[in-house]
Design an enzyme around this catalytic site. Structure first.
Site, short mmCIF file in Angstrom:
data_model
loop_
_atom_site.label_atom_id
_atom_site.label_comp_id
_atom_site.label_asym_id
_atom_site.label_seq_id
_atom_site.Cartn_x
_atom_site.Cartn_y
_atom_site.Cartn_z
N ARG A 170 0.85 -1.19 0.00
CA ARG A 170 0.00 0.00 0.00
C ARG A 170 0.88 1.24 0.00
O ARG A 170 1.67 1.46 0.92
CB ARG A 170 -0.95 0.04 1.19
CG ARG A 170 -1.81 1.33 1.18
CD ARG A 170 -3.07 1.25 2.03
NE ARG A 170 -2.81 1.32 3.45
CZ ARG A 170 -3.76 1.54 4.38
NH1 ARG A 170 -5.02 1.69 4.00
NH2 ARG A 170 -3.46 1.55 5.65
N ASP A 451 -4.57 3.08 13.83
CA ASP A 451 -3.78 3.77 12.81
C ASP A 451 -4.33 5.19 12.69
O ASP A 451 -5.13 5.64 13.52
CB ASP A 451 -3.74 3.01 11.49
CG ASP A 451 -5.08 2.99 10.75
OD1 ASP A 451 -6.03 3.67 11.18
OD2 ASP A 451 -5.17 2.29 9.74
#
EC number: 2.3.3.9
Length: 537
Positions: A170, A451
């Site tokens: 990613r 996150d």
């Protein structure tokens, strides 16, 4: 500004703003540098245009409009087309694990009882320069099968198993810069840098192993952004003499505007795309951010905004229906829980995972995400039971469902705004921001692996409550002064929880200051990682 360095015998076009170690020169070597430069020269100038288009759409929503399906692309939504293909090693993605690209994490994630590891340069990663290049080295070594790690304190050794998970990288979102490389005096797009290095160092070995250069694309808001990525991929394939469709991507549908353009995103990337993913936590943040001026669309405490809520369940079902109609995978979202050593708490965690994943499996998702290897078995058992002998659920069309409307996707969410919930949000956000500006983007806090989306939801919720003068369940109206009072009080709680030594050694005061600036600003800041990036070297 540090001394400037460019690779030898190279005409200065792209300028490197720091010195490289010998190890870093292996990653950003002459050929890799030139590939980055070619991508930047060809594609970087289109990103400001895409960002400006985002702002124009947002201004219209701020002025009272609401997102909706696009009139001028109706023929794409009604057309009878499919994506190009899905490679063999991506046919079964029933459980994926995600995490940052530090060496130990990469090994543990690839060894977990999962099908895919999404190695993250984005929301669970703080992109300090040394860590970005080290992360690329770790992924290169993982692809080559040479990665190993020895814990310097315990001497414990970590090595890859014989059959590791499939690796997907990613990259950073289009909004994030890489300030250590300048082109025409401006930082280059971090997304191009991440893509270029991962592709350049790994595509040959991946293809030789029967895999390929696979990517997750975050934060897209419009099909034009997907088309930009398709151009990047096609250009790269042509540059390296590869067949069209060699590079494959999964796109996270984690912004509210993007949910109305899923068909168009699939179509724009149809040579390269293999699926869409329900990036649920960022989606919740985007719901708040996109509808920030709409007082009737304000979310309650973060803890009660679960996938059972109508607007989120509609998003999940529409993603499944859209993807499967086009031959693409519909991936489920993140289970952020982490196992507990307390048996009672751990049983509660596993029950939460089972409920969440059963909902996704029953909706027709082809797989799901976990944040911790210890939860892979639980998630996998749910999908094993649902899939039976199938590798995926592409056969689940949901064509008999009633059409999902814009009203359903935008439906207000019920639930309380509480004093306890607001204080919890403050403590979590400050702890996460402190970790991020200290270089750690993936943090266990109160039993969840957090996150950037967590802190984004927390600060954006409170910002919106302040803007619209919303009251908590105890009757107290949320104001800037109430937030500042709570922030001060919760900093005392944090010091007690963490211990004075740890509290003083960290950057908690800086984190509180940044949290305050983000939460009390007159205009909602788009991403906390942009001001946060200034703290990173």
């Amino acid at each position: 500004m540090t001394d400037t360095q460019t690779p030898p015998n190279h005409e200065v076009k792209l300028s490197l703003q720091t010195l490289l170690t010998e190890q870093q020169k292996e990653i950003l070597n002459e050929d890799a540098f030139q590939f980055v430069e070619r991508l930047v020269q060809r594609f970087a100038l289109r990103i400001p245009e895409l960002m400006a288009a985002r702002e124009r759409r947002q201004l219209a929503i701020d002025a009272g409009g609401l997102p909706d399906f696009l009139e001028d692309t109706a023929d794409i939504r009604t057309g009878n087309w499919t994506i190009r293909n899905i490679p063999d090693d991506l046919q079964d993605r029933r459980v994926e694990i995600t995490g940052p690209v530090d060496r130990k994490m990469v090994i543990n994630a690839l060894n977990a009882n999962v099908k895919v590891f999404m190695a993250d340069f984005e929301d669970s990663f703080a992109p300090a320069w040394d860590e970005v290049l080290e992360g690329q080295r770790n992924l290169r070594d993982a692809v080559n099968g040479t990665i190993a790690y020895t814990n310097p304190e315990t001497g414990k050794e970590y090595q890859l198993h014989d059959d590791p998970a499939v690796l997907i990288c990613r990259v950073r979102g289009l909004h994030l810069p890489e300030k250590h490389l300048l082109w025409q005096g401006e930082p280059i797009p971090g997304s191009l840098f991440d893509f270029a290095l991962y592709f350049y160092h790994n595509y040959k070995q991946l293809l030789a192993k029967g895999s390929g250069p696979y990517f997750y694309l975050p934060k897209l808001q419009a099909y034009q952004e997907a088309a930009w990525w398709s151009d990047v991929f096609s250009f790269t394939e042509d540059e390296f003499g590869l067949p069209r469709g060699t590079i494959k991507a999964t796109v996270l549908i984690e912004t509210l505007p993007a949910v109305f353009e899923m068909d168009e995103i699939l179509y724009s990337l149809k040579d390269h795309i293999v699926g869409l993913n329900c990036g649920r936590w960022d989606y919740i943040f985007s719901y708040i951010k996109t509808l920030r001026n709409h007082p009737d669309r304000i979310l309650p405490d973060r803890q009660v905004v679960t996938m059972e809520k109508p607007f989120l369940n509609a998003y999940s079902r529409l993603l499944v229906r859209t993807c499967h109609r086009r031959g693409a995978f519909a991936m489920g979202g993140m289970a952020a829980f982490i196992p507990s050593k307390d048996p009672e708490r751990n049983e509660w965690v596993l029950n939460k995972i089972q409920t969440d994943k059963a909902l996704e499996a029953n909706n027709g998702h082809d797989g799901t995400w976990v944040a911790h290897p210890g939860l892979a078995d639980t998630a996998r058992a749910i999908f094993d039971d649902t899939l039976g002998t199938r590798q995926n659920q592409l056969d689940v069309s949901r064509e008999d469902d009633a059409p999902i409307t814009a009203e359903e996707l935008l439906e207000p969410c019920d639930g309380d705004r509480t004093d306890e919930g607001m204080r919890h949000n403050i403590r979590v956000a400050v702890q996460y921001i402190e970790a991020w500006i200290s270089g750690n983007g993936c943090v266990p806090i109160y039993g969840l692996m957090e996150d950037a989306a967590t802190a984004e939801i927390s600060r954006a919720s409170i910002w919106q409550w302040i803007k619209h003068g919303k009251a908590l369940s105890n009757g107290e109206v949320v104001t800037k002064s109430l937030f500042e009072q709570m922030l001060s009080e919760e900093m005392v709680v944090l010091e007690q929880e963490l211990g004075t030594d740890m509290f003083n050694q960290g950057q908690y005061q800086e984190a509180a200051m940044l949290m305050s600036q983000l939460t009390t600003s007159d205009e909602l800041v788009n991403f906390l990682t942009l001001p946060g990036y200034e703290y990173l070297k």
